[in-house]
Design an enzyme around this catalytic site. Structure first.
Site, PDB file in Angstrom:
ATOM      1  N   HIS A 103      -5.062  19.935  -4.337  1.00  0.00           N
ATOM      2  CA  HIS A 103      -3.621  19.886  -4.567  1.00  0.00           C
ATOM      3  C   HIS A 103      -3.141  20.862  -5.636  1.00  0.00           C
ATOM      4  CE1 HIS A 103      -0.334  16.736  -3.485  1.00  0.00           C
ATOM      5  NE2 HIS A 103       0.109  17.976  -3.360  1.00  0.00           N
ATOM      6  N   ASP A 130       1.562  10.950  -1.931  1.00  0.00           N
ATOM      7  CA  ASP A 130       0.309  10.990  -2.691  1.00  0.00           C
ATOM      8  C   ASP A 130       0.027   9.609  -3.270  1.00  0.00           C
ATOM      9  OD1 ASP A 130      -1.779  11.765  -4.586  1.00  0.00           O
ATOM     10  OD2 ASP A 130      -0.939  13.781  -4.549  1.00  0.00           O
ATOM     11  N   HIS A 132      -1.381   9.526  -6.175  1.00  0.00           N
ATOM     12  CA  HIS A 132      -1.327   9.826  -7.604  1.00  0.00           C
ATOM     13  C   HIS A 132      -0.027  10.546  -7.952  1.00  0.00           C
ATOM     14  CE1 HIS A 132      -5.569   9.754  -6.285  1.00  0.00           C
ATOM     15  NE2 HIS A 132      -5.781   9.123  -7.430  1.00  0.00           N
ATOM     16  N   ASP A 134       0.226  13.061 -10.171  1.00  0.00           N
ATOM     17  CA  ASP A 134      -0.045  14.485 -10.409  1.00  0.00           C
ATOM     18  C   ASP A 134       0.885  15.076 -11.462  1.00  0.00           C
ATOM     19  OD1 ASP A 134      -2.024  14.274  -8.541  1.00  0.00           O
ATOM     20  OD2 ASP A 134      -0.962  15.317  -6.942  1.00  0.00           O
ATOM     21  N   HIS A 147      -5.955  19.490 -10.099  1.00  0.00           N
ATOM     22  CA  HIS A 147      -5.256  18.937  -8.944  1.00  0.00           C
ATOM     23  C   HIS A 147      -4.438  17.707  -9.326  1.00  0.00           C
ATOM     24  CE1 HIS A 147      -8.624  15.925  -7.462  1.00  0.00           C
ATOM     25  NE2 HIS A 147      -8.422  15.854  -8.750  1.00  0.00           N
ATOM     26  N   ASP A 234      -0.716  14.790   0.661  1.00  0.00           N
ATOM     27  CA  ASP A 234      -2.092  14.629   0.209  1.00  0.00           C
ATOM     28  C   ASP A 234      -2.767  13.582   1.096  1.00  0.00           C
ATOM     29  OD1 ASP A 234      -4.429  13.695  -1.283  1.00  0.00           O
ATOM     30  OD2 ASP A 234      -3.568  14.643  -3.055  1.00  0.00           O
ATOM     31  N   ASP A 236      -4.878  11.463   0.391  1.00  0.00           N
ATOM     32  CA  ASP A 236      -5.031  10.144  -0.232  1.00  0.00           C
ATOM     33  C   ASP A 236      -3.741   9.337  -0.264  1.00  0.00           C
ATOM     34  OD1 ASP A 236      -3.561  10.914  -2.537  1.00  0.00           O
ATOM     35  OD2 ASP A 236      -5.347  11.369  -3.689  1.00  0.00           O
ATOM     36  N   GLU A 279      -6.056  18.368   0.179  1.00  0.00           N
ATOM     37  CA  GLU A 279      -7.134  17.466  -0.251  1.00  0.00           C
ATOM     38  C   GLU A 279      -8.007  16.943   0.882  1.00  0.00           C
ATOM     39  OE1 GLU A 279      -8.176  16.919  -3.230  1.00  0.00           O
ATOM     40  OE2 GLU A 279      -6.539  17.548  -4.533  1.00  0.00           O
TER      41      GLU A 279
END
Length: 321
Positions: A103, A130, A132, A134, A147, A234, A236, A279
């Site tokens: 990412h 995502d 997360h 980030d 990332h 992403d 995830d 990712e």
């Protein structure tokens, strides 16, 4: 699936960004090849879009040093090369699709899009799908992995002055950033997100209200502003049960239908102008399961659907619906 018979065909340019220097696990550099193998280009062409695959980006050499210095230099080289390429792709009038890679590539892709939007006078919005946030910086990150920092860089946080020269640098208004599907934040980035006014739709909000409520709100903001929406997807973001090919898996992610609904709504709104798919780590996948799902999601974003909406407004079995 309806395809090739509608008037919403677009010019799509695809470029691979095989970077993994920003991640903690090797394998993401194979992501672009896996997405191509899973049929991404074919799927978009079957929908009637004009698709040009530009191959993979190659940055300038970044020199040597100790491990940490070399990784940072590599990420900087990728970011600068991609910012220039992203900007030129936007200037060409198509829809850029950036295939990752970790990412950290979004530091370059979104910076190039932001530069174009600034010159065009178009408000830029970012939808960050995502697990997360980030939004770490070099000062707040527990791991130091880049990332986990791209949104902070894009929003102009301290600690990234050496990544771009002044002529490349372009930031995003934090109030125009929507983090969606979040379920893991570090303490430092949580404080920064609150202070900067970034919109965070975590999984608790999605569980309570559903994805549709929040997506309609975001889409309406972009529409009212006449804005350009960049989507950064992403792997995830998805629940690892359906998309295991990621090195930072977090339980409780988006389901298959939630993810498709988001893409379908975005397509219908017609506000998306650029896309990251990041990712994907084929080394961690199960027989291509994650790559195939990502291709399906991108196809939904570009118009794949089961039946044309006009049919659902006609009479079915003699009954108006």
């Amino acid at each position: 699936m309806a395809s090739g018979d509608r008037d919403d065909q677009r010019f799509v340019e695809i470029i691979g960004v095989p970077i993994e220097a920003g991640a903690g696990h090797p394998g993401a550099l194979m992501g672009p090849a896996a997405l191509r193998t899973a049929g991404l280009v074919r799927a978009l062409r079957e929908l009637g879009h004009e698709v040009r695959d530009l191959g993979d980006l190659t940055p300038d050499p970044w020199g040597e040093g100790d491990a940490a210095t070399a990784r940072l230099a590599e990420i900087t080289a990728w970011s600068r090369a991609l910012a220039d390429r992203s900007y030129s792709m936007m200037q060409g009038g198509g829809v850029p699709v950036f295939l990752g890679g970790d990412h950290s590539l979004s530091m370059g892709s979104v910076t190039g899009v932001a530069r174009h939007c600034r010159e065009a006078g178009t408000p830029l919005f970012v939808l960050w799908l995502d697990a997360h946030g980030d939004f770490n910086t070099p000062h707040t990150s527990p791991s130091g992995n880049r990332h986990g920092m791209p949104v902070a860089l894009l929003c102009g946080e301290d600690g990234f002055d050496d990544v771009f020269p002044p002529e490349q640098r372009a930031t995003v208004n934090p109030a125009h950033v929507h983090l969606f599907g979040i379920r893991s934040l570090d303490p430092g980035e949580r404080r920064l997100l609150r202070a900067r006014g970034v919109d965070v739709v975590d999984m608790r909000l999605i569980d309570e209200h559903g994805v549709g409520v929040h997506m309609r709100r975001i889409i309406e903001r972009v529409r009212q502003a006449g804005g350009h929406l960049h989507v950064s997807l992403d792997v995830d973001f998805l629940d690892p049960a359906i998309a295991p090919a990621v090195g930072t898996a977090v339980l409780g992610g988006a389901t298959y239908r939630e993810a498709h609904l988001i893409m379908e709504m975005l397509h219908d709104a017609g506000v998306v102008g650029s896309l990251d798919v990041v990712e994907l780590n084929p080394f961690l996948d199960e027989r291509g399961k994650s790559a195939l799902l990502l291709v399906d999601l991108v196809a939904s974003l570009f118009g794949r659907r089961i039946i044309d909406p006009a049919v659902t407004q006609s009479q079915i079995g003699g009954q108006a619906v």
